[in-house]
Write an enzyme that holds these catalytic residues in place. Structure first.
Site, PDB file in Angstrom:
ATOM      1  N   ASP A 122       0.863  -1.182   0.000  1.00 17.19           N
ATOM      2  CA  ASP A 122       0.000   0.000   0.000  1.00 17.19           C
ATOM      3  C   ASP A 122       0.899   1.231   0.000  1.00 17.19           C
ATOM      4  OD1 ASP A 122      -2.410  -1.418   0.087  1.00 17.19           O
ATOM      5  OD2 ASP A 122      -2.415  -1.491   2.268  1.00 17.19           O
ATOM      6  N   ASP A 140      -6.989  -1.750  -4.649  1.00 13.47           N
ATOM      7  CA  ASP A 140      -8.034  -1.401  -3.684  1.00 13.47           C
ATOM      8  C   ASP A 140      -9.003  -0.384  -4.285  1.00 13.47           C
ATOM      9  OD1 ASP A 140      -6.733  -3.007  -1.792  1.00 13.47           O
ATOM     10  OD2 ASP A 140      -5.622  -1.311  -0.961  1.00 13.47           O
TER      11      ASP A 140
END
Length: 161
Positions: A122, A140
């Protein structure tokens, strides 16, 4: 194969999402230092993090092999179901097909990370002051957009009688 030809663009979209996701994760992992924020704007940073948990880093403190296997298996099952849905969905259901392609690309992008690295990279960090939204990635974003579009379509489109 002729039955899948009209739906090929949706599989190509999923592949493009996977490619963009993996490439941006590669760039983040190569050029960013772990947990060190690079300020882009007053509300957006690039911050490299390794997510061993689920969405929003849920269960990330408990880094066990069963957890990695479970999340990988869920992603793979979701991908198989989404491929089936794309194949079986009528070609006229373009919103559903588009949404399924977004979710498929995102699921496979994160599956790749989990399966081959044991965690998801991330790096997108949005915040207001000291309140930070959980860091996320392109996969995501694709999953979230796909789900939001599906929900909006189901709420705002009239079913044919």
């Amino acid at each position: 194969m002729n039955l899948l030809r009209p739906k090929l663009k949706y599989f190509i979209l999923a592949i493009l999402i996977i490619a963009a996701d993996l490439y941006t994760k590669y760039l983040a992992n190569t050029y960013l230092e772990f947990a060190q924020s690079v300020k882009i704007t007053s509300f957006f940073n690039l911050t490299l993090l390794y997510n061993h948990g689920a969405a929003f880093s849920l269960l990330s403190n408990d880094q066990t092999s069963w957890q990695m296997i479970m999340f990988s298996t869920i992603s793979l099952i979701a991908a198989i179901v989404l491929i089936y849905l794309i194949i079986k969905q009528p070609i006229t259901e373009k919103i559903n097909l588009f949404s399924f392609a977004l979710i498929l690309g995102g699921a496979l992008g994160n599956f790749y990370d989990r399966a081959f690295q044991g965690y998801v990279i991330d790096f997108l960090d949005f915040h207001i002051g000291n309140y930070h939204w959980p860091s996320f990635n392109i996969a995501d974003s694709a999953i979230t957009c796909g789900v939001v579009i599906l929900i909006a379509a189901s709420l705002f489109t009239k079913k044919k009688s």
